[in-house]
Structures are given as C-alpha cells and as structure tokens.
Design an enzyme around this catalytic site. Structure first.
Site, PDB file in Angstrom:
ATOM      1  N   HIS A   7      37.203  30.909  40.611  1.00  0.00           N
ATOM      2  CA  HIS A   7      36.897  31.962  41.573  1.00  0.00           C
ATOM      3  C   HIS A   7      36.363  33.179  40.816  1.00  0.00           C
ATOM      4  O   HIS A   7      36.279  33.178  39.593  1.00  0.00           O
ATOM      5  CB  HIS A   7      38.108  32.310  42.440  1.00  0.00           C
ATOM      6  CG  HIS A   7      39.294  32.866  41.711  1.00  0.00           C
ATOM      7  ND1 HIS A   7      40.020  32.133  40.790  1.00  0.00           N
ATOM      8  CD2 HIS A   7      39.911  34.082  41.771  1.00  0.00           C
ATOM      9  CE1 HIS A   7      41.019  32.861  40.328  1.00  0.00           C
ATOM     10  NE2 HIS A   7      40.967  34.057  40.904  1.00  0.00           N
TER      11      HIS A   7
ATOM     12  N   HIS B 271      37.250  36.457  40.363  1.00  0.00           N
ATOM     13  CA  HIS B 271      37.986  37.591  39.808  1.00  0.00           C
ATOM     14  C   HIS B 271      37.676  37.777  38.320  1.00  0.00           C
ATOM     15  O   HIS B 271      37.533  36.800  37.580  1.00  0.00           O
ATOM     16  CB  HIS B 271      39.489  37.432  40.028  1.00  0.00           C
ATOM     17  CG  HIS B 271      39.883  37.660  41.458  1.00  0.00           C
ATOM     18  ND1 HIS B 271      41.082  37.214  41.990  1.00  0.00           N
ATOM     19  CD2 HIS B 271      39.247  38.305  42.471  1.00  0.00           C
ATOM     20  CE1 HIS B 271      41.152  37.573  43.259  1.00  0.00           C
ATOM     21  NE2 HIS B 271      40.057  38.228  43.578  1.00  0.00           N
TER      22      HIS B 271
ATOM     23  N   ASP C 256      39.323  38.552  35.716  1.00  0.00           N
ATOM     24  CA  ASP C 256      40.177  37.933  34.700  1.00  0.00           C
ATOM     25  C   ASP C 256      40.007  36.415  34.643  1.00  0.00           C
ATOM     26  O   ASP C 256      40.755  35.727  33.936  1.00  0.00           O
ATOM     27  CB  ASP C 256      41.644  38.308  34.899  1.00  0.00           C
ATOM     28  CG  ASP C 256      42.230  37.818  36.210  1.00  0.00           C
ATOM     29  OD1 ASP C 256      41.478  37.719  37.200  1.00  0.00           O
ATOM     30  OD2 ASP C 256      43.440  37.536  36.253  1.00  0.00           O
ATOM     31  N   HIS C 257      39.001  35.905  35.347  1.00  0.00           N
ATOM     32  CA  HIS C 257      38.649  34.487  35.268  1.00  0.00           C
ATOM     33  C   HIS C 257      37.202  34.277  34.844  1.00  0.00           C
ATOM     34  O   HIS C 257      36.835  33.167  34.448  1.00  0.00           O
ATOM     35  CB  HIS C 257      38.898  33.799  36.611  1.00  0.00           C
ATOM     36  CG  HIS C 257      40.341  33.757  36.990  1.00  0.00           C
ATOM     37  ND1 HIS C 257      41.107  32.622  36.893  1.00  0.00           N
ATOM     38  CD2 HIS C 257      41.173  34.739  37.430  1.00  0.00           C
ATOM     39  CE1 HIS C 257      42.348  32.896  37.275  1.00  0.00           C
ATOM     40  NE2 HIS C 257      42.410  34.179  37.598  1.00  0.00           N
TER      41      HIS C 257
ATOM     42  N   HIS D 132      43.701  32.418  48.367  1.00  0.00           N
ATOM     43  CA  HIS D 132      43.738  33.545  47.422  1.00  0.00           C
ATOM     44  C   HIS D 132      42.437  34.322  47.529  1.00  0.00           C
ATOM     45  O   HIS D 132      42.432  35.551  47.632  1.00  0.00           O
ATOM     46  CB  HIS D 132      43.958  33.011  46.015  1.00  0.00           C
ATOM     47  CG  HIS D 132      43.968  34.067  44.949  1.00  0.00           C
ATOM     48  ND1 HIS D 132      44.905  35.077  44.908  1.00  0.00           N
ATOM     49  CD2 HIS D 132      43.150  34.256  43.874  1.00  0.00           C
ATOM     50  CE1 HIS D 132      44.667  35.849  43.857  1.00  0.00           C
ATOM     51  NE2 HIS D 132      43.611  35.378  43.228  1.00  0.00           N
TER      52      HIS D 132
ATOM     53  N   ASP E  41      44.171  30.382  40.649  1.00  0.00           N
ATOM     54  CA  ASP E  41      45.258  31.200  41.189  1.00  0.00           C
ATOM     55  C   ASP E  41      45.721  30.714  42.561  1.00  0.00           C
ATOM     56  O   ASP E  41      46.341  31.477  43.300  1.00  0.00           O
ATOM     57  CB  ASP E  41      44.808  32.659  41.310  1.00  0.00           C
ATOM     58  CG  ASP E  41      44.725  33.361  39.968  1.00  0.00           C
ATOM     59  OD1 ASP E  41      45.042  32.735  38.939  1.00  0.00           O
ATOM     60  OD2 ASP E  41      44.316  34.542  39.948  1.00  0.00           O
TER      61      ASP E  41
ATOM     62  N   HIS F 218      47.933  31.540  34.950  1.00  0.00           N
ATOM     63  CA  HIS F 218      48.783  32.676  34.556  1.00  0.00           C
ATOM     64  C   HIS F 218      50.176  32.196  34.154  1.00  0.00           C
ATOM     65  O   HIS F 218      50.688  31.209  34.689  1.00  0.00           O
ATOM     66  CB  HIS F 218      48.932  33.682  35.693  1.00  0.00           C
ATOM     67  CG  HIS F 218      47.683  34.433  36.006  1.00  0.00           C
ATOM     68  ND1 HIS F 218      47.311  35.572  35.331  1.00  0.00           N
ATOM     69  CD2 HIS F 218      46.701  34.210  36.917  1.00  0.00           C
ATOM     70  CE1 HIS F 218      46.163  36.030  35.815  1.00  0.00           C
ATOM     71  NE2 HIS F 218      45.776  35.208  36.784  1.00  0.00           N
TER      72      HIS F 218
END
Length: 253
Positions: free
Chosen positions: A54, A56, A58-59, A113, A133, A171
C-alpha cells in the site's frame, strides 16, 4: 526462494526475497533504501522487483532511491493506489499473478486499512503471505480509509488460507497486540502462553515475525469474531459489530 527480514525505522520490517543461485532479489515494502542496499550488497544480489502492499510512506519510502541504484527494477503496487506509490509501474488487481524466481505470487485485494491495500501470497510450500498492515501478529491494521465491513471481508479472506501460511507482516507490534488481546479474551489459555513466549523473545531483542496463520486463528482476536468469548466482550453476535467494537477498543488501548 529465501526470505530475509530487515528492521527499519522504529518498528518496520522490510522483506528481502531472493534466489541465491541466480542472485536476483525482490523487496517487499522498502521503508528505507539504506538497510535494503546494505543487505543486497552483502549478499551480492541484483534487485529486480519492488512489491508494495500500500501507499503509506513507511512502506514505499525507499522506492525511488532503490530505483536509482537499480534502474531496471520494476515497481509493483495495487491498481487502487495509482498515483500514490512513488515510481509505480505495474498496477495489480485481485486475481493477478506474478512470478519471482520461478515461484508464483497471487494478488489478493484486501482493503480496510487503506482502500488500495493488496497482499502477495506465495502458495508454494507452507505458503508465504506478505500482508503489509492488514493482518498483524496478534491484531490487524487500523481502519484509516476503509470500513469494518471491508476489513472483516479482507480478514475472512486471509483466514481461509492454509493454517501453515507464514504471516510476514510489516511491523513489530506483537507484544502490545497480545496484551490487548488478553483484555478481550482473558480465558484463552493459548493466548496467555503466546503472550509470555513473545515477551521472552522481545526481552532478548528477537523478532516475532513471521507468525503462522494457525496460531493467529487461535489467539488473534481479529480472526476470532465468531468465538463466544469475543462476542461476550463485544456484547453482540453479529460479526461486523463484534469486529468493529473490538477494533474501536484496540484504537483506544
């Protein structure tokens, strides 16, 4: 196909998938380029693919830097994330299939999410699920763009996979997730045992990922909406209501 877990940022995991004989690699959700490049160099690998679950940051934060070092790399993501993933070249939908090192990954569309979230499921052997996530060890992702109905449908889809499936979630949240799980299902003996085992691992600085789906089905409250203990905690037997109320409790935990 081998998989190496790379810690990044505060609690993220990047997953390096590689084939030693051909010296090629793919990376799942590269939060940062630096740790990824270090491992590629250490193992003598050429990066040929980036698999994003996805959009975001942090990905996907390492996408563009990695593509500078490996100009021929192909960057994959979901069709519904069009315009949101840096450098994306391939737009994947439910049911698509792609190959890496002779192994086929099936694409699962699992919104909740986010609206564009996908998973990469390598069915071969015990099965490896890169679920970003959506599903965590002991929990699930927050509903940032989706609805309880969407997330419940997505988790139902994942719950139907074989129990042996390895859960490569992005995570290291497991200890806190299980602490919450005990508040809504305190009489689950296997959950109690798992919590202590995870606590011991984290005290040693060890990772709790990957998990396996069978264990999640027995201890993760977000895969157990049809269990009497969870229904009692939620005050309902309706699956969407149970899931939504437990998720709201987790949001405020």
């Amino acid at each position: 196909m081998e998989i190496k877990l790379i810690p990044a940022l505060d609690n993220n995991y990047i997953f390096l998938i590689y084939h030693s004989q051909s010296q090629i690699a793919a990376v799942v959700d590269p939060a940062q380029a630096g740790p990824t490049l270090k491992q590629l160099d250490k193992l003598g690998l050429k990066l040929v693919a980036i698999f994003n679950t996805h959009h975001h940051h942090d990905h996907v934060g390492g996408n563009l830097e990695l593509s500078k070092h490996f100009p021929d790399v192909c960057i994959y993501g979901g069709e519904h994330d069009r315009g949101r993933i840096p450098g994306q070249q391939q737009y994947l939908q439910e049911g698509d299939r792609l190959e890496f090192a002779g192994v086929i990954a099936e694409i699962l569309y699992i919104p909740g999410h986010t609206q564009g979230h996908i998973a990469y499921y390598f069915r071969e052997g015990p099965g490896d699920l890169f679920c970003g996530d959506t599903l965590f060890a002991g929990s699930c992702g927050r509903l940032l763009e989706g609805t309880p109905e969407q997330m419940l449908n997505s988790l139902t889809r994942l719950r139907s996979l074989p129990d042996s499936t390895k859960i490569w979630c992005a995570h290291e949240y497991t200890l806190k997730n299980l602490a919450f799980a005990l508040t809504v299902e305190p009489d689950n003996l296997e959950l109690q045992k798992r919590y202590q085992g995870v606590k011991d691992l984290r005290n040693l600085g060890l990772s709790t990922i990957p998990s396996d789906l069978g264990l999640e089905k027995r201890t993760n409250p977000f895969l157990r909406w049809d269990q009497p203990g969870l229904q009692q905690s939620a005050g309902s037997q309706d699956p969407v209501t149970v899931f939504g109320r437990i998720r709201k409790l987790k949001d405020n935990y």
